[in-house]
Every structure is written in structure tokens, then in C-alpha cells.
Motif scaffolding. Structure first.
Motif, short mmCIF file in Angstrom:
data_model
loop_
_atom_site.label_atom_id
_atom_site.label_comp_id
_atom_site.label_asym_id
_atom_site.label_seq_id
_atom_site.Cartn_x
_atom_site.Cartn_y
_atom_site.Cartn_z
N SER A 186 0.83 -1.22 0.00
CA SER A 186 0.00 0.00 0.00
C SER A 186 0.86 1.26 0.00
CB SER A 186 -0.94 0.00 1.21
OG SER A 186 -1.93 -0.99 1.06
N ALA A 218 -0.50 5.85 6.73
CA ALA A 218 -1.82 5.32 6.36
C ALA A 218 -1.70 3.87 5.88
CB ALA A 218 -2.45 6.19 5.28
N TYR A 221 -1.40 1.60 8.99
CA TYR A 221 -2.67 1.49 9.73
C TYR A 221 -3.69 0.67 8.94
CZ TYR A 221 -1.70 4.75 13.62
OH TYR A 221 -1.20 5.34 14.76
N LEU A 222 -3.77 0.90 7.65
CA LEU A 222 -4.72 0.14 6.83
C LEU A 222 -4.36 -1.35 6.84
CD1 LEU A 222 -5.18 2.59 3.82
CD2 LEU A 222 -6.87 2.07 5.58
N ASP A 225 -5.57 -3.02 9.81
CA ASP A 225 -7.02 -3.21 9.80
C ASP A 225 -7.50 -4.15 8.70
OD1 ASP A 225 -7.01 -1.53 11.94
OD2 ASP A 225 -7.83 0.21 10.88
N GLY A 226 -6.58 -4.78 7.98
CA GLY A 226 -6.99 -5.80 7.03
C GLY A 226 -7.01 -5.39 5.57
N VAL A 227 -6.53 -4.20 5.26
CA VAL A 227 -6.45 -3.78 3.85
C VAL A 227 -5.18 -4.39 3.25
CG1 VAL A 227 -6.21 -1.81 2.30
CG2 VAL A 227 -7.75 -1.68 4.28
N THR A 228 -5.33 -5.03 2.12
CA THR A 228 -4.20 -5.76 1.53
C THR A 228 -3.49 -4.93 0.46
OG1 THR A 228 -5.61 -6.79 -0.13
CG2 THR A 228 -5.35 -7.96 1.96
#
Lengths: 453, 453
Positions: A186, A218, A221-222, A225-228
Motif C-alpha cells: 500500500s 496510512a 494502519y490500513l 485493519d486488514g487492507v491488503t
């Protein structure tokens, strides 16, 4: 290495697993020194354009309070906007650190992000140190991986800085190795920053670091929280190197992980200018002192430099702002020759207005030197040919500019630099700086980093 | 053109000077249609991964209240984070618009940024329309300028989206032409987004649009407040094209400014999949209907496509997520063949789980077609060869996929699509959607856009 075919994943796993107990004491101590040096750079920019604009945007778009600290104002906001403003401010006065072979300024992207996240989640000083080391080790290797072709167009501190910030914050957030890969993905897909602004003396250098620190934060943190993110953002067929480098070397990504501490190779800045000017500045100073020459004795100076210096500094002829003057080889050498140093005060008071500096500037030219270029970026050699009005020529050579690891600043010199930078902007009193210094020299035992100032 | 040697500045001047009174009525009406279509795409993503994660980050890092509206939650926050979340959500279900020759999805980056800024400063509906048109006209031309080489590695909607968002917000903020150049500079130096994520079915596509809208918005606000950017971020020696394109054509930047309305060339999406699948989907549907064939009659399908389709879709073999299935040519054609359409419900209910769809998927292959490739990206031609189990072959050809300007959706069809998308996620009731539709069809006379829902 557990990922023989994916060096980015190996790097992520190393960074996620870094513990302060595993760090050599010299690495812990140097991280404290780099942290103090970074805080001083941020404080020095208080009130200078465009820092107030960054503060105003954060105030308009972020929360009115929060756990993270904006150093120049001591206002509190969210981790995201504290990282954003502190990164912008710490890259303005050109006093923040530099790693030679990656051509990355690590502090200005790693510390704003790591500190903001640490304040946000209540991490200890030791955790902040481990996170910063993770950011430095990863960022430096990614910078080396992307190579010289990348730096020709892209501002490595902006692009790689996004990944370095993500790794540091990921370590603060205790991401798993798999989450750290997502954070890298990311971050890498938000990595940006072009050198085009420099010719125009535009304000993008500060936007670059702000963007890197905040976008990297960001990304981490993402990921928590499970953002791939992409699994191979660095070396994949449509990844960073594919898009932005023609000489990428994946082996650099995992170069001696755990035994080579790249953070220790980072240079402190002595002169308040672009690091590409420092080798020549030191070499000129040595000639002037050795031969007892005055600026008025000199007819011409030829600086023999690496190509990267020409690429970055070549766009600047007659500087129009103090910041742009820091990228003018002639101006920097003029300040050295006329005023004996090129610190913040010299730039503010003389860089654009002193006729003697301007006259000296016009006597300076850069030329590519094959030996200097071959040594770069591992070593930044200073070579000058000084010709006097009477026709005598002197040669000056410096192999380790002041601030390089082999010619580093002592803690006393760093304390002095910190006081000077804080005085320059008035961002903190001498007593406050003394307290800050004491706090940073004990960072490794601090239970909290909630309040730096 | 007042900037014969700086096409980016000419484009900025055009965008800064756009007035709604100067727009043809068809452009105003189409902007309203694109806006409704965009809002529907955003609403359809309510509750779908990773949108809740984006909402949570905005809640943690942004203010608890503000003038700008997050569509999926109806929460209020700052313009920056509203743009960030709305951009992420509107690019998830693959129903947002596309401009063919730039390969740019304009709505998902332009409208989140423009709406958030318009709500922030209290702009009228007419001002929002002018701003959106400015963003479309600039973004499309910048996408065309960067060319096909850019799109091979970079997700144009992510990179160019940053600039398009900056221009739209710059128009909301009534930037001067000189300020608009700075906004472009600050946007372009933050432009990022790599295709690497797609192979892994990672969540970066939504991060790309969030990043573009928010970074572009920041660039415009900073320009308003005096932060400068590069004068030639597009075509400079160290600018976007230098770093990220090998076939850039500066003439495209100013192509018929004020007479060609590129916004009118934008396509609505009918199928809920990557636009590269639509021409083949429509061509297959035509063959199935014309020859009265069932999916079980078919032995193989060859889709003759442009290279860009292979570049994007070729990385996807067996999709692992609903979102990745939207980039699987075989899955899309399987849904068309087995279920008669490829809408949100078909993707959710059948794309990953229906054995008939999977079986059909394995009968499909893509092959490069020289004529189709030569027409691209101006025209997206659909060509399929369908062979039945009995050995008969049928040829299907579509020159304008459903939703293209020459085969567009009527207002009634757009209203129906909007209702379907809102029902899909439950983000708004039919009555609320009826009110939204009425509001949007009167956008050009609205004194305020403060509350969309």
C-alpha cells in the motif's frame, strides 16, 4: 532468509521482527542521535514558508486535538496530520540527515511517522527506537535497490520515504510479517515525488516528505485493519522498479539483514545546504585554510563532482529563494569563502543579498570527474581546483565530508547544532532544548514518548 | 492559447477560467448524469471490504464533524477525508464511468474531490458542475498525453486522477491561472499508483482513488494558500512524462480546448466489471441472442482484444475475490452466458461459486487482434469467435459497447441503475434515491450542494 524468491517479503519479515534487545548498543545510541538531529531540523523551520501553510491545512482538515504532537507549534492532532506537518518542517532547512549510497534522507520521513504513531498508541522509547531502525534499514535498502536511474527523475526521499515510513509505523503497530508486506504494498503504490520542482524553486520538497510520512503511515494502519497490498510491489512486473528504475538490483533489498546496520552509515549534515555541495565545500575550506587564502584572492574554482550532483544542482543558476540557494554550488562555496561557513544564518542573511557571495558564485563551475563518479554513491568525494588571481592553482581533496560516519559529529557537536537550530527559529528556549536533549539521551529507557517538548 | 511553449499552463488557464455559462447545455446535462452515476457507485459499496476500513481510518485521523459528507455513512468530516472515503467507495463495484482514449475513470477521482470542496466552501450546483467539467477536461487530456506506455505499469486513474482532482478542486476554490499551475505541480509530484496489486487481488484500486482525490484536493488548497509547485510538472525534463511514459504527446494536453468536450466522450458502465471486458461481453451476448445459444452449447470462445486488455486482465486466471473476478474475462463471459448479465448481484452470488460459470470461464481465451488494437484506445471494439460443441463457429462484433457515447444510457436507464446500486447495498431507500435523482437533475440551478442525501 525465509523468502528466497521474494526479497521484499524477506525485508518485511526482518523489519516486523526487529526487537530493541537485538540491536547493538551503538545502533541504539546512534538512533537517539539521529532522532535529536531530526527534532532540531523540524524546530528550525518554525515560521518559515511553507510550514505555516502546512499547519493551516492540517488544522482545517484534521481534528482540533489528538495524541500526536506538531513540533513547530506544539499543537496536538491525529497521528496522520502530525506526521504530515513534522515531515514537511523537518526537510526545509536542509539540516536533516542523509544516507550516502541510497541517497535517502531517512530521518525526515521515518521519525515523523514513527513518532506520531508511537504517540498515538502509547509506545515506549525503546519501541520507537526499534521502529526507527526498521524504517532506516528497510528504506536505505529500497533506495539502494532502485538505484541511480531512479534518482535522476525521482526524489528518492519522497518515493522510498513512503515505504520507509510505512515500515517504521508498521513496527510501532506490531504488524505481523504478512501485514508488513501489505503495508509495503500500500505504501509503494502511493510512492511519488519528482525532481521537476527544483528548477522553479517550488515548495515540493516539503510536500514530498509530508506526503511520504503520511501516506506511509496510512498504509501501515490500513494493513493493521486488514487492507491488503501487492505482494511484490518492489520487484514485480508492474511494481516500483518496473515503473521507475532501469538499474534496479533486488539483491540490495536483503543485503546483510541483521548484520549490516545501514543506519550507522547515515551522515549528519554540517552545512545547511544540499548534501551534494558538502564534499566540495569541505575541500574548498581545507584549501582556504591551508593556503591562507581570502575569497578576494581567488579567480576560479572548479569542483570535480559525481553525475548526481550535476543532475540535482545543475538546474540552479542564479537562486531566487533561500531554499533554492541551498542547491547552488556557487552560492554554498561563496558563503564558505566569504563568511567561513554555510549555516542557517549565513543562508538567511547573505545567500541572496551579499554581492561578494554572488561574485564568488560566478567563479565556480562543476565538472564531472570519473573517479568521483565511480566512488558515488557509496562515497561522496570532494575535489576542488582553486586558481588564484596570480595564476597559482591549488588542489583540495576531502574523502569524508564533515558529518559522514568516519568524520561524524560528537554528541556535544549535535547538542550545539540542536541549540543553534532552535535559536534560529525561536521554536524552543535553551532550557527547553536542554530538557529535550536529556530526554532523547534517555530515549531507550523512556516508558512513553507522549510529550517531546 | 496564451502559453505556446507550456501546454500545461495553457490547460491550467483554461480550467481556471471555465464558467458554467460557457458550457453547452449538453455538457451541463451530461455532467449531472455522470454525477448521479458516480453517487450510485459510491452508495453501492456501503459495507463492502475495504470501505469500512477506510471509514475507520478517516474517523480516527480526521475530525468528528465537518462540512463534507461521506456518502456511505452520511457522516460528516473534513473535505480531505470525505474526498478520501468517497473516492475509495466509488471505485469498488466497477460501475463507475470510463473515458476510452485516456483510459481514465474520471468520476471516481473528480467528483469526490469536487463535491467535498464545494461542500466545504459553500459552492453552488453550477459551480460544482463547472469544477467537474474542468477536472474531466484536464484529466482526460493528461491521460491521453501520458499515453499507452504509462498505462502498462501505472493505473492512470490513480496517477492522472491526482491532477484531475486538483484541477476540479482548484476550480471550486477559484484559483487564478498561476495558482492552478502550482496546484498541477503539487498534484503531479504526488501522482502514484501501480498495477502490481491486481495479480494479488489486493485492495489498492480503492486506495489509488482515495489517494488521488485527497492528494489532489490538498494540492489545490495548498496552492490557494501560496504553496508553489513545478511550472512544468507534465512535460518537464524531470516531470511526469519523463519519469512515467515513453510515448507522451504534449499536443494532447491542449487538444481543442473549449471546442472538444471530452466529458461527452465518457462511457457509463453497464456491466459491473472492468471496462476491458465489456466489448467482448456485449459481442458474446449478441451472438447468444442472435443464434439462440445456451452456455451449454458452447465449446470455446476466443475474444479478440487490444493489448491493454491483455495487460490488465492477463494477470487474473482463477479469481479469488469478487473484485478480482471483475478482471477475469472468462468469469465475465461466464456470467453473461449462464446468467444473462454481469451485474452486482451476479458477481456477488455466482462469480466465485457457480460451477457453470467456472466451467465457461475455462473455455474462454483472449488473443491480440491487430485491428482491435489499432482502434484502441479511441474505440473499444468487441470481437468474439464462438464455437459450439457441434463444431459450428459464429462471429460476434460490437463497435460501441453499451454505455459508450454512441450507445449511451438514457436518463431512465441511469435512474434504474442508481436504484439497483442503492438497493444492492441498502445505502439508501427508493424514496431517498428518488429525492437524490430529483436533486441531481436540478443540480445546475441548486444554490447549495451541502447535503446530497
Amino acid at each position: 532468509m525465509n523468502h528466497p524468491t521474494n526479497p521484499g517479503a524477506a525485508l518485511a519479515e526482518f523489519a516486523a521482527g526487529l526487537r530493541v534487545e537485538d540491536l547493538p548498543p551503538t545502533v541504539v545510541a546512534r538512533t537517539e542521535e539521529l532522532f535529536l538531529d531530526w527534532a532540531a531540523s523540524a524546530l528550525a523551520a518554525k515560521g518559515l514558508h511553507p510550514v505555516p501553510q502546512f499547519e493551516a491545512f492540517a488544522a482545517a482538515m484534521g481534528p482540533a486535538d489528538g495524541k500526536a504532537e506538531i513540533l513547530v507549534s506544539r499543537a496536538r492532532t491525529s497521528a496522520y496530520f502530525a506526521a504530515w506537518v513534522n515531515a514537511a518542517s523537518s526537510h526545509l532547512v536542509e539540516q536533516d540527515d542523509l544516507h550516502n549510497s541510497s541517497v535517502l534522507h531517512p530521518a525526515t520521513v521515518v521519525f515523523p511517522a514513527a513518532l506520531a504513531a508511537a504517540q498515538d498508541v502509547g509506545a515506549s522509547g525503546a519501541e520507537l527506537i526499534a521502529a526507527a531502525v526498521a524504517g532506516y534499514e528497510a528504506g536505505i535498502r529500497i533506495g539502494e535497490f532502485l538505484g541511480r536511474s531512479h534518482y535522476r527523475i525521482f526524489h528518492t526521499t519522497a518515493t522510498v520515504g513512503t515505504l520507509a515510513a510505512a515500515v517504521a509505523v508498521g513496527r510501532v503497530l506490531r504488524l505481523s510479517p504478512a501485514q508488513m508486506v501489505h503495508a509495503l504494498g500500500s505504501a509503494g503504490t502511493q510512492a511519488a515525488g519528482l525532481w521537476e520542482f527544483l528548477r522553479d524553486a517550488a515548495d515540493s520538497k516539503q510536500l514530498h516528505t509530508a506526503h511520504a510520512a503520511a501516506s506511509g503511515l496510512a498504509a501501515a494502519y490500513l494493513a493493521r485493519d486488514g487492507v491488503t497490498g501487492a505482494q511484490r510491489i518492489l520487484d514485480g512486473a508492474k511494481g516500483l522498479a518496473a515503473g521507475m528504475s532501469s538499474d534496479a538490483d533486488p539483491a540490495r533489498l536483503t543485503d546483510r539483514l541483521g548484520s549490516r546496520w545501514a543506519l550507522l552509515e547515515t551522515s549528519f549534515k554540517f552545512h545547511a545546504s544540499c548534501r551534494h555541495t558538502h564534499p566540495a565545500a569541505d575541500a574548498l575550506l581545507a584549501v582556504l585554510q591551508r593556503e591562507r587564502l581570502s575569497h578576494s584572492d581567488i579567480a576560479s574554482v572548479v569542483t570535480r563532482v559525481h553525475q548526481g550532483a550535476i543532475d540535482v544542482l545543475g538546474a540552479v543558476t542564479v537562486p531566487t529563494t533561500v531554499h533554492q540557494a541551498k542547491f547552488s554550488m556557487g552560492t554554498v562555496l561563496g558563503l564558505i569563502a566569504v563568511h567561513g561557513k554555510a549555516g542557517l544564518e549565513e543562508f538567511r542573511d547573505h545567500a541572496l543579498t551579499d554581492p561578494a557571495v554572488a561574485a564568488f558564485r560566478d567563479k565556480v563551475r562543476m565538472t564531472l570527474d570519473a573517479d568521483v563518479d565511480a566512488a558515488y554513491p557509496q562515497r561522496w568525494l570532494g575535489r576542488v581546483e582553486v586558481t588564484t588571481r596570480t595564476g597559482t592553482s591549488f588542489h583540495g581533496a576531502i574523502d569524508e565530508p564533515k558529518g559522514d560516519p568516519g568524520n561524524t559529529l560528537t554528541r556535544a557537536e549535535l547538542e550545539d547544532k540542536t541549540r543553534r537550530l532552535a535559536r534560529f527559529s525561536g521554536a524552543a528556549s535553551d532550557a527547553e532544548i536542554a530538557a529535550l536533549i536529556a530526554r532523547v539521551w534517555n530515549l531507550h529507557t523512556a516508558a512513553s514518548v507522549a510529550a517531546l517538548l
